[in-house]
Structure formats: structure tokens, C-alpha cells
Write an enzyme that holds these catalytic residues in place. Sequence first.
Site, PDB file in Angstrom:
ATOM      1  CG  HIS A  22      14.639  13.765  -0.447  1.00 31.94           C
ATOM      2  ND1 HIS A  22      13.345  14.085  -0.749  1.00 31.94           N
ATOM      3  CD2 HIS A  22      14.792  14.064   0.868  1.00 31.94           C
ATOM      4  CE1 HIS A  22      12.720  14.531   0.342  1.00 31.94           C
ATOM      5  NE2 HIS A  22      13.585  14.538   1.325  1.00 31.94           N
ATOM      6  CE  LYS A  58      24.681  27.848   2.452  1.00 31.40           C
ATOM      7  NZ  LYS A  58      24.092  28.404   3.658  1.00 31.40           N
ATOM      8  CG  ASP A 107      33.026  18.806  -3.706  1.00 27.94           C
ATOM      9  OD1 ASP A 107      32.114  18.647  -4.539  1.00 27.94           O
ATOM     10  OD2 ASP A 107      34.113  19.337  -3.980  1.00 27.94           O
ATOM     11  CE  LYS A 154      18.540  27.474   7.594  1.00 27.25           C
ATOM     12  NZ  LYS A 154      19.995  27.526   7.360  1.00 27.25           N
ATOM     13  CB  SER A 189      27.429  20.509  10.229  1.00 26.52           C
ATOM     14  OG  SER A 189      26.936  21.446  11.151  1.00 26.52           O
TER      15      SER A 189
HETATM   16  P1  NAD Z   1      22.333  34.642  15.472  1.00 18.83           P
HETATM   17  O1  NAD Z   1      20.946  34.549  15.973  1.00 18.83           O
HETATM   18  O2  NAD Z   1      23.424  34.029  16.269  1.00 18.83           O
HETATM   19  O3  NAD Z   1      22.746  36.166  15.207  1.00 18.83           O
HETATM   20  C1  NAD Z   1      22.055  37.054  14.398  1.00 18.83           C
HETATM   21  C2  NAD Z   1      22.309  38.460  14.923  1.00 18.83           C
HETATM   22  O4  NAD Z   1      21.754  39.408  14.021  1.00 18.83           O
HETATM   23  C3  NAD Z   1      21.680  38.699  16.291  1.00 18.83           C
HETATM   24  O5  NAD Z   1      22.649  39.232  17.167  1.00 18.83           O
HETATM   25  C4  NAD Z   1      20.567  39.695  15.987  1.00 18.83           C
HETATM   26  O6  NAD Z   1      20.291  40.574  17.067  1.00 18.83           O
HETATM   27  C5  NAD Z   1      21.127  40.426  14.788  1.00 18.83           C
HETATM   28  N1  NAD Z   1      20.114  41.114  13.984  1.00 18.83           N
HETATM   29  C6  NAD Z   1      18.830  40.758  13.746  1.00 18.83           C
HETATM   30  N2  NAD Z   1      18.227  41.627  12.930  1.00 18.83           N
HETATM   31  C7  NAD Z   1      19.134  42.589  12.659  1.00 18.83           C
HETATM   32  C8  NAD Z   1      19.109  43.781  11.891  1.00 18.83           C
HETATM   33  N3  NAD Z   1      18.012  44.150  11.224  1.00 18.83           N
HETATM   34  N4  NAD Z   1      20.233  44.540  11.829  1.00 18.83           N
HETATM   35  C9  NAD Z   1      21.346  44.177  12.494  1.00 18.83           C
HETATM   36  N5  NAD Z   1      21.433  43.047  13.237  1.00 18.83           N
HETATM   37  C10 NAD Z   1      20.344  42.265  13.325  1.00 18.83           C
HETATM   38  O7  NAD Z   1      22.277  34.034  13.996  1.00 18.83           O
HETATM   39  P2  NAD Z   1      23.491  33.441  13.160  1.00 18.83           P
HETATM   40  O8  NAD Z   1      23.550  31.992  13.434  1.00 18.83           O
HETATM   41  O9  NAD Z   1      24.684  34.283  13.324  1.00 18.83           O
HETATM   42  O10 NAD Z   1      22.920  33.586  11.670  1.00 18.83           O
HETATM   43  C11 NAD Z   1      23.026  34.799  10.944  1.00 18.83           C
HETATM   44  C12 NAD Z   1      22.864  34.514   9.468  1.00 18.83           C
HETATM   45  O11 NAD Z   1      23.871  33.569   9.057  1.00 18.83           O
HETATM   46  C13 NAD Z   1      21.526  33.894   9.065  1.00 18.83           C
HETATM   47  O12 NAD Z   1      21.189  34.350   7.769  1.00 18.83           O
HETATM   48  C14 NAD Z   1      21.828  32.406   9.014  1.00 18.83           C
HETATM   49  O13 NAD Z   1      20.950  31.699   8.170  1.00 18.83           O
HETATM   50  C15 NAD Z   1      23.237  32.453   8.436  1.00 18.83           C
HETATM   51  N6  NAD Z   1      24.021  31.229   8.697  1.00 18.83           N
HETATM   52  C16 NAD Z   1      24.245  30.788   9.962  1.00 18.83           C
HETATM   53  C17 NAD Z   1      25.019  29.647  10.156  1.00 18.83           C
HETATM   54  C18 NAD Z   1      25.365  29.143  11.538  1.00 18.83           C
HETATM   55  O14 NAD Z   1      26.196  28.213  11.631  1.00 18.83           O
HETATM   56  N7  NAD Z   1      24.841  29.699  12.605  1.00 18.83           N
HETATM   57  C19 NAD Z   1      25.520  28.935   9.049  1.00 18.83           C
HETATM   58  C20 NAD Z   1      25.279  29.420   7.768  1.00 18.83           C
HETATM   59  C21 NAD Z   1      24.532  30.571   7.592  1.00 18.83           C
END
Ligand code: NAD
Length: 471
Positions: free
Chosen positions: A64, A94, A99, A106, A362
Site C-alpha cells: 500500500h 513491476k 514508474d 492480484k 491500464s
Molecule cells: P490468456 O488466458 O489470455 O492466455 C493464456 C494461454 O496460455 C491460453 O491460450 C492457454 O490455453 C495457454 N496455456 C495454458 N497452459 C498452457 C501450457 N501448459 N502450455 C502452453 N499453453 C498453455 O492469459 P494471458 O492474459 O495471455 O496471460 C498469460 C500470462 O501473461 C500470465 O502469466 C499472466 O499473468 C501474464 N500477464 C498477462 C497480462 C494481461 O494483460 N493479460 C499482463 C501481464 C502479465
Amino acid sequence: MAHEVSFFDDVNRNFDQAAVLTKHPPGLLKQIKMCNGVYHISFPLKRDDGSIETIHAWRAEHSHHKLPVKGGIRYSVAVNEDEVKALAALMTYKCALVDVPFGGAKGGVKIDRRFYSQNEIERITRRYTYELTKKSFIGAGIDVPAPDYGTGPQEMAWMADTFAALSTGELDSLACVTGKPVSQGGVRGRMEATGRGVYFGIREACSHVEDMKALGLNSGLNDKRVIVQGLGNVGYYAAKFLRKGGAIITGIAEYDGAIYNPGGLDVGSVKSHQKETGSIMEFPGAKSIKDTSSLLEYECDILVPAALENQITRENAPRIKAKIIAEAANGPITSEGHSILKEHGRMIIPDTFLNAGGVTVSYFEWLKNLSHVRFGRMGKRFEESTNLGMLRAMEKMSGKSFSEEEIQFLVQGAGEEDLVNSGLEETMINAFQEIRGIKDKHNNEIDLRTAAFISAIDKVAQSYMELGIFP
Ligand code: NAD
């Protein structure tokens, strides 16, 4: 995959490695590392068939030191308290690194969304938002969720709508969540932002001739062979922009199998094939691989894990051939996996930096919601008429005229998406320069992850100092 320690312990190991290189008091470092609060909720869901199921959900607020706290909402069966704490901590570091003036948070709901109807997902999302609202774990100045694994703009729209319904008359209620559809107060470019940021980050890392030379690679993205794990929001857009930037996407791994084509995959066509058939497997012209995780070990220049944490561990790290591992997902490499990759001379572009594009945009969406005006709305026309005036003056002075297409291209003022993308590019480039600079200051004896943690710890520590909590 072999799992060495808990995810949160892993994040804290990385923190500790950086913390010893700072000069902050031990008590302050302990405070920064702690997760400030976790809320575990369970509530009933009436399924479409009339049966009742208990749903478990969490929201962790890690730090916080700045408000609101910010972080995505994940829908996955693997969600648990340790995971949300780890991911919330990563959000703190992050945001500090790039910044963005938020603390880290989460949330997660423990479900496999493939087994729930759209109506059931809506009921879960609205109930989860109601529970967060009741306990003040959501609000424009308190805690602002966003999409993460398994969620997207639709869930964010339901969250914003539920929150607005519960907080009648609150002018800034739309700013309680980001990643909304543009028609519901979202910002143009947020959907692609994390993947686009991943592309900017990799492009920047590959632009340094001496760093690439040390890896036996040429500088630049051109013809670099890339394997991507996860073709979701982050993986799909990262692959798309990397391909547009000159790289060749040779392999894509999904949860049910992988595809490989050394000649290159057209990412857009793979996505269409996945939508049509329900899988990326059997994509025309590519080899289908049943053991999806084995693709991570294929020959390539850049490996982009963009699915989930704990994908590269002490077990498979020795077999990874990629020269660069770019952490698009959160925590895809365990600390033991990281040590092995380092021993093998690999470059790791850390998650705290590389996927920060999502929270950066965001932040822009949150600012847009608070200001109640679209970026570029007031300045675009003015900018265009100023540019046109300058072109006309140049024509007069040179005696030559510009073509209609040239005028259209040169005159156009920046719209919302242009401004968002340019702010994102600036943020990613600056952040990379910053961590590379810290690495340099330590005579290149530390890696980029440790450098990113040092930067983040320094900034969070400074916030606490300025609050006068730790004189
Ligand atoms: P998402 O749900 O849109 O996509 C994830 C994809 O990974 C899905 O298509 C799923 O089928 C696939 N998947 C799952 N298990 C798998 C495996 N074992 N092998 C191969 N593919 C697999 O999720 P996302 O939003 O793209 O998030 C993915 C990662 O990025 C997460 O770690 C998330 O925390 C991180 N992230 C996301 C954002 C965002 O803006 N969405 C921002 C920062 C970080």
C-alpha cells in the site's frame, strides 16, 4: 513440471538477491517484501443444471505504499493463496520499475472456465465483485483490477457494471477496473498492450550490438527464430508484433499440443485455425507435437513463455537451447531454472519489466476514466491545422507542392491509440535502459532480473522514506 519452492518464496528469493545489493535498512526491506493483506472468499454458485457449487476466490494486496493498488484477476484451477501473493508482489515491483504510481495486487478465482457457461461466468464475476466491494477491496482510489490469465474485457465490463450498481452516483466508478471494452470506458490499445510491450522490450534488448554479440547473435529482430508458449492475449499479440518486426515465429505451444514450422508460422492464420477447430494442432504445413512442453527445448533464438508460471525449472532448464528467454508470462522461470540458464550463458529478459506494458496502459485507462475525456479529443484537430499551416508555408518557400497522400500522412494529429502506443513504447524503452544501466553500474556482474529488482526496491523504499515511516 518440477516445482522447487512455492511461487511466492521464489519471488522473494529474487527480491533477496537484489536487496543485499541495496543499502536500505533491514526492517524496511522486510516491510517491502511482506504481502500487506489477503482476502479469501467462498461463495455459492447455482449452476445451470440447478446444482450448487462452492467457488473459492482471493484478492491479495501486496503493498500500500501507493494507492490504489493494481493487479489482474485470474481464472484458473491453479489459483491459490500463495499464487495471488506472488503475483501481487510482482505487480508492486513491476509498477515501481515502470514508474506507474500504484501498489501491487492480484486476484484469482479457482475455476477452469472451459467447464462453465457464459451465464455462469457472469454470475461468478458479478458475485466476486460484490464480495470485493463489500470489503472495500475494489474502487478507483483503493484497488483496481484488470484482466489476467483466463479473463478479458467482458469480465472487466461486468465488474465495472456491478461496482457502479453498488456505488450509486460515484462519478469515478468506471475507474474501479481497467481492461474494459472501449465502449464501456476502456482505452484504445489496452487489449494488445501487454503483447505490444513484450515486442518493444525484446526489440530494445536485441538492439544492443555488444549484448547480442556475447550471445553469438546479430543485433535487431530480423530473422530471429522465435518460439512462443501460450497463444492467449499476451502470446498472440507478442507473436503478431514480433513477426511484423521481422522475426520468424517457428513454433507455438498451447495447453493441448504444439506446432512447429522452421519456415515460419503466420500467427493470424494459426489463431483463425484455433478458433475454427478448437486447437492449434494440425495447422496446415506445420508439424504437430503432442508433448507440448517439449517445444520449449527446440532450437531457436528467442523463447517467449506467455502462459503460466513454473514452466522452466531445474528439470528442463539444461535442455533449453534458446539464447534469449523473454518472460512474457509472470514467473515462467523458477529461481533454480534461472540459475541453470545463466550458467549456460542465456539472456533472461525478466517478467517485472517485459510484461509491464499491460499495467502501463491500464494506468492510461485509469487516467482517462478519471479525466472523463478521450485522449487526443481536444488537441487532434488543432494539431492537424498547425501541421497543415507548416506544410503550406514550406510549399510556399520551396515552390514545390506535396501530394495529397503526403499531406494526409504528414498532417494527421495523434488520436487516442497513437498516444497510448507512444506512451507504451517510451515506457518500455526507458525501463530497459534503466535496468541495463543498473547492470552496467554493477560491472555486468548481475543479471537483468536482479537489476530490475534493485530499481523497484529503491523506488518503493523511497516512497516509504518520503512518507516518514522509516526515517
Ligand atoms: P490468456 O488466458 O489470455 O492466455 C493464456 C494461454 O496460455 C491460453 O491460450 C492457454 O490455453 C495457454 N496455456 C495454458 N497452459 C498452457 C501450457 N501448459 N502450455 C502452453 N499453453 C498453455 O492469459 P494471458 O492474459 O495471455 O496471460 C498469460 C500470462 O501473461 C500470465 O502469466 C499472466 O499473468 C501474464 N500477464 C498477462 C497480462 C494481461 O494483460 N493479460 C499482463 C501481464 C502479465
